[in-house]
Design an enzyme around this catalytic site. Structure first.
Site, PDB file in Angstrom:
ATOM      1  N   SER A 227      49.994  51.372  50.071  1.00 16.13           N
ATOM      2  CA  SER A 227      49.877  52.579  49.236  1.00 16.13           C
ATOM      3  C   SER A 227      50.043  53.849  50.069  1.00 16.13           C
ATOM      4  O   SER A 227      49.959  54.960  49.543  1.00 16.13           O
ATOM      5  CB  SER A 227      48.521  52.604  48.517  1.00 16.13           C
ATOM      6  OG  SER A 227      47.467  52.550  49.468  1.00 16.13           O
TER       7      SER A 227
ATOM      8  N   HIS B  93      46.044  54.093  44.863  1.00 13.66           N
ATOM      9  CA  HIS B  93      45.640  53.138  45.903  1.00 13.66           C
ATOM     10  C   HIS B  93      45.211  51.818  45.251  1.00 13.66           C
ATOM     11  O   HIS B  93      45.676  50.748  45.628  1.00 13.66           O
ATOM     12  CB  HIS B  93      44.469  53.709  46.721  1.00 13.66           C
ATOM     13  CG  HIS B  93      43.810  52.663  47.583  1.00 13.66           C
ATOM     14  ND1 HIS B  93      44.151  52.461  48.902  1.00 13.66           N
ATOM     15  CD2 HIS B  93      42.864  51.742  47.287  1.00 13.66           C
ATOM     16  CE1 HIS B  93      43.432  51.451  49.384  1.00 13.66           C
ATOM     17  NE2 HIS B  93      42.638  51.001  48.421  1.00 13.66           N
TER      18      HIS B  93
ATOM     19  N   HIS C  48      46.496  47.391  45.271  1.00 10.57           N
ATOM     20  CA  HIS C  48      45.771  46.107  45.176  1.00 10.57           C
ATOM     21  C   HIS C  48      46.250  45.175  44.071  1.00 10.57           C
ATOM     22  O   HIS C  48      46.200  43.956  44.227  1.00 10.57           O
ATOM     23  CB  HIS C  48      44.281  46.388  44.886  1.00 10.57           C
ATOM     24  CG  HIS C  48      43.496  46.846  46.070  1.00 10.57           C
ATOM     25  ND1 HIS C  48      43.071  46.007  47.068  1.00 10.57           N
ATOM     26  CD2 HIS C  48      43.053  48.079  46.403  1.00 10.57           C
ATOM     27  CE1 HIS C  48      42.390  46.700  47.974  1.00 10.57           C
ATOM     28  NE2 HIS C  48      42.370  47.957  47.601  1.00 10.57           N
TER      29      HIS C  48
ATOM     30  N   GLU D   2      42.633  45.214  52.691  1.00 10.76           N
ATOM     31  CA  GLU D   2      43.060  46.611  52.846  1.00 10.76           C
ATOM     32  C   GLU D   2      44.174  46.776  53.884  1.00 10.76           C
ATOM     33  O   GLU D   2      45.106  47.544  53.636  1.00 10.76           O
ATOM     34  CB  GLU D   2      41.885  47.491  53.277  1.00 10.76           C
ATOM     35  CG  GLU D   2      40.824  47.697  52.222  1.00 10.76           C
ATOM     36  CD  GLU D   2      41.338  48.431  50.967  1.00 10.76           C
ATOM     37  OE1 GLU D   2      40.553  48.624  50.041  1.00 10.76           O
ATOM     38  OE2 GLU D   2      42.537  48.804  50.913  1.00 10.76           O
TER      39      GLU D   2
HETATM   40  N1  HBI Z   1      34.075  50.201  45.311  1.00 11.81           N
HETATM   41  N2  HBI Z   1      35.479  51.079  43.650  1.00 11.81           N
HETATM   42  C1  HBI Z   1      35.317  50.433  44.848  1.00 11.81           C
HETATM   43  N3  HBI Z   1      36.414  50.064  45.523  1.00 11.81           N
HETATM   44  C2  HBI Z   1      36.316  49.430  46.705  1.00 11.81           C
HETATM   45  O1  HBI Z   1      37.338  49.092  47.323  1.00 11.81           O
HETATM   46  C3  HBI Z   1      35.037  49.163  47.230  1.00 11.81           C
HETATM   47  C4  HBI Z   1      33.916  49.556  46.493  1.00 11.81           C
HETATM   48  N4  HBI Z   1      32.704  49.314  46.969  1.00 11.81           N
HETATM   49  C5  HBI Z   1      32.474  48.631  48.240  1.00 11.81           C
HETATM   50  C6  HBI Z   1      33.730  48.273  48.925  1.00 11.81           C
HETATM   51  N5  HBI Z   1      34.916  48.533  48.411  1.00 11.81           N
HETATM   52  C7  HBI Z   1      33.730  47.620  50.269  1.00 11.81           C
HETATM   53  O2  HBI Z   1      32.774  48.220  51.111  1.00 11.81           O
HETATM   54  C8  HBI Z   1      33.467  46.126  50.180  1.00 11.81           C
HETATM   55  O3  HBI Z   1      34.042  45.529  51.301  1.00 11.81           O
HETATM   56  C9  HBI Z   1      32.048  45.841  50.174  1.00 11.81           C
HETATM   57 FE    FE Z   2      41.210  49.444  48.461  1.00 14.51          FE
END
Ligand code: HBI
Ligand code: FE
Length: 286
Positions: A191, A126, A131, A172
């Site tokens: 993904s 993913h 990304h 996303e």
């Molecule tokens: N941590 N590893 C990881 N990957 C994410 O996509 C991620 C995260 N922490 C918080 C988050 N995404 C989302 O809640 C943000 O929009 C804040």
């Molecule tokens: Fe993501």
């Protein structure tokens, strides 16, 4: 909700861990190859061209789970970004801090063969397949860094939820116009085999023109295909609308208004497709 604020054992204070690429098993590489082959075959006509260009620049069609050292040589040369390995979800402010410094955090683990079609927590497929290719695009790379900086400011104002919604409906699950067509760019969609079809082809979800305040008020689902998708005109337009926004008044209105229910349509929405919401109502996926 798992308590993600406990630093996992072996992680550095910034939550990063070594990728330790040498310790992936042949089965783990095989899971990546299977997921990659399935998406690479179905995406070209559906995904924003910049995504395919990013896959190419990063030589991601090379078999097996990408080695971050190799990946980062090309990625850093392109836009100054790098991918760092983490054990899983990192706390919001740490997440924003990494993005603000052009570091994309990627879960090191890969899903099990029986989890091919859905998993709750982002795994390396993913994060890296979904990304990373768009981080090669200079304007999207700027957007992701601006997002991180905006997140750090929002955290101080208690507006993390608004930023999480913006991330959700762009990074996303975002759609983008490409000429007369709609194309995919959100990592959660590209993904996922099923959602790459559903997001463009299915009559069920709403497809609404992106508006920053509307998105920041919009609730979202984490357990199934989205009921709403928001469509941007271009990455340039997304960056302009977010970086140039006067967030003070928007945050004020967000504090005094109820969030917008998933699946709702507003009279002020620029509706590209009013969905039937059949999929959500039938609970097909839940
Ligand atoms: N941590 N590893 C990881 N990957 C994410 O996509 C991620 C995260 N922490 C918080 C988050 N995404 C989302 O809640 C943000 O929009 C804040
Ligand atoms: Fe993501």
């Amino acid at each position: 909700m798992a308590n993600i604020d406990l630093l996992p054992p072996g992680a550095a204070p910034d939550w990063t861990i070594p990728q330790d690429w040498g310790s992936y098993t042949a089965q783990e590489h095989a899971v990546w190859d299977r997921l990659f082959a399935r998406q690479a075959a179905m995406l070209p006509a559906r995904v924003v061209p910049a995504f395919m260009e990013g896959l190419d620049v990063l030589r991601m069609s090379k078999p097996g789970i990408p080695d971050f050292d190799e990946l980062n040589e090309r990625l850093h040369r392109a836009t100054g970004w790098q991918v760092v390995a983490v054990p899983g979800l990192v706390p919001d402010e740490m997440f924003f801090e990494h993005l603000a410094n052009r570091r994309f955090v990627a879960g090191r683990f890969i899903r099990a063969p029986e989890q091919l079609d859905y998993l709750q927590e982002p795994d390396i497929f993913h994060d890296v397949f979904g990304h990373v290719p768009l981080l090669v695009h200079p304007v999207f790379a700027d957007y992701m860094q601006a997002y991180g900086e905006g997140g750090l400011r929002a955290a101080k104002l208690g507006m993390i939820e608004a930023l999480a919604r913006l991330y959700w409906y762009t990074v996303e699950f975002g759609l983008i116009r490409d000429g007369g067509d709609l194309k995919l760019y959100g990592a959660g969609i590209v993904s996922s085999y099923g959602e790459s079809l559903f997001a463009l082809d299915d009559p069920s979800p709403h497809r609404i023109g992106f508006d920053l305040e509307r998105v920041m008020r919009s609730q979202y689902r984490i357990d199934d295909y989205q009921q709403n998708y928001f469509v941007i005109e271009s990455f340039e337009d997304l960056l302009r609308q977010t970086r140039d926004a006067d967030l003070g008044p928007i945050y004020e209105r967000l504090r005094s208004h109820e969030p917008i229910e998933v699946g709702a349509l507003l009279p002020t929405d620029r509706v590209l497709h009013a969905g039937t919401q059949y999929y959500a109502r039938s609970g097909a996926g839940a």
